[in-house]
Design an enzyme around this catalytic site. Sequence first.
Site, short mmCIF file in Angstrom:
data_model
loop_
_atom_site.label_atom_id
_atom_site.label_comp_id
_atom_site.label_asym_id
_atom_site.label_seq_id
_atom_site.Cartn_x
_atom_site.Cartn_y
_atom_site.Cartn_z
N TRP A 117 96.21 89.87 -14.56
CA TRP A 117 96.88 89.10 -13.50
C TRP A 117 96.12 89.21 -12.20
O TRP A 117 96.00 88.23 -11.45
CB TRP A 117 98.33 89.56 -13.33
CG TRP A 117 99.14 89.36 -14.57
CD1 TRP A 117 99.74 90.33 -15.33
CD2 TRP A 117 99.45 88.12 -15.24
NE1 TRP A 117 100.38 89.78 -16.41
CE2 TRP A 117 100.22 88.42 -16.38
CE3 TRP A 117 99.12 86.78 -14.98
CZ2 TRP A 117 100.69 87.45 -17.26
CZ3 TRP A 117 99.59 85.80 -15.85
CH2 TRP A 117 100.36 86.14 -16.97
N ASP B 142 101.36 91.59 -5.52
CA ASP B 142 102.06 91.00 -6.67
C ASP B 142 102.90 92.10 -7.28
O ASP B 142 102.39 93.04 -7.87
CB ASP B 142 101.01 90.48 -7.67
CG ASP B 142 101.63 89.91 -8.95
OD1 ASP B 142 102.87 89.98 -9.10
OD2 ASP B 142 100.86 89.42 -9.80
N LYS C 253 110.54 89.57 -15.08
CA LYS C 253 110.25 90.90 -15.61
C LYS C 253 111.39 91.87 -15.24
O LYS C 253 111.98 92.48 -16.09
CB LYS C 253 108.92 91.45 -15.08
CG LYS C 253 107.70 90.53 -15.19
CD LYS C 253 107.31 90.23 -16.59
CE LYS C 253 106.09 89.36 -16.85
NZ LYS C 253 105.14 88.99 -15.85
#
Length: 355
Positions: free
Chosen positions: A101, A168, A192
């Site tokens: 990511w 993030d 998540k």
Amino acid sequence: MKVHNFNAGPAILPESVLKQAAQAAIEFNGIGMSILEISHRSKDFQAVMDEAGALTKEIAGLGDEYKVLFLGGGASTQFGMIPMNLLETNETAGYSNTGTWAKKAQKEAKLFGNVAELATSEPDNYTFIPKGYDIPDTLKYFHITSNNTIYGTQYHGYPVSPVPYIIDMSSDMFSRQLDYNQFDLIYAGAQKNIGPAGVTMVIVKESLLGKVNRQIPTMMDYRTHIKEGSMFNTPPVFPIYVTMLTLRWIKERGLAKIEADNKAKADLLYGAIDSNPLFKGTVAKEDRSWMNVNFIMEDRSLEPEFLQFAKENKCIGLAGHRSVGGMRASIYNALGIESVQFLVNLMDEFAKRKG
Ligand SMILES: *Cc1c(COP(=O)(O)O)cnc(C)c1O
């Protein structure tokens, strides 16, 4: 509970949240309609949006200089939206490359300006979090990925940034107590740890914005969404509602308890991985994630059998990400420690059978 849900995302949600969401899908607030049937501009939904924003700020301990947005497009859209809004073509942003990511975020930034990769653990298969590197004060901003969902590493102590700090937090938002004020922009796909798929939380200091010269499409401009309270167009109504319910659940528990529970779950599972002769961890111990626990077997040919055994015993979602293999147990906020204990018992049982 029907199964032990170790899914990486979308992932487990608190049962009380699911029940309230199910009810609201039938009838919301006694108004004779489902929440799925009402205008996003109705007072009933406006109250949901307001509460979601207020809860976010309260839980994070943030003041009015921060604006909370609930946007579509996933965390992946933020990879591009951040540099589009903050980085001039001739400026440089710093990134730490700690996983898939993080690397994707970096790739998007290169479309808008220069990227300095200040640190990377890619040559070592992302098995640790790089530390002790320099963050030049000439950078436009510095970006990190708090928890590396695929590899199972997490910052336990963040580097100090002399420039605007962007993070993030998709897979560890509100999983522990933190000084959220150290960051200037925080973003997290909800699916998540804080809600369902379909909405991304963005917390941004307004003073960062309006400093680049490029034309920004209206929908990609953070200022549009600040001005319109995340309602420039139709927002993802139901995901925002379920996120608001999850935020209520988080606030009720408090981050201190959530952190203690998450630490206890992680200690229990890593303890089993380290003491069971069949299993071993895959990343540096000091960087182990409390959210995504990656592990493999000493004899890797046994992994399919163990995964099958786990599945037969209602442990779901344990296969590692397709890019890394092995096992990954995601143990987000809503997963009870009894599920982790159940998995640990299965690992012991499997070792006895093979021993
Ligand atoms: C899952 C994930 C993403 C991507 O989220 P989408 O909402 O699917 O775009 C980004 N960053 C991290 C850390 C993730 O875990």
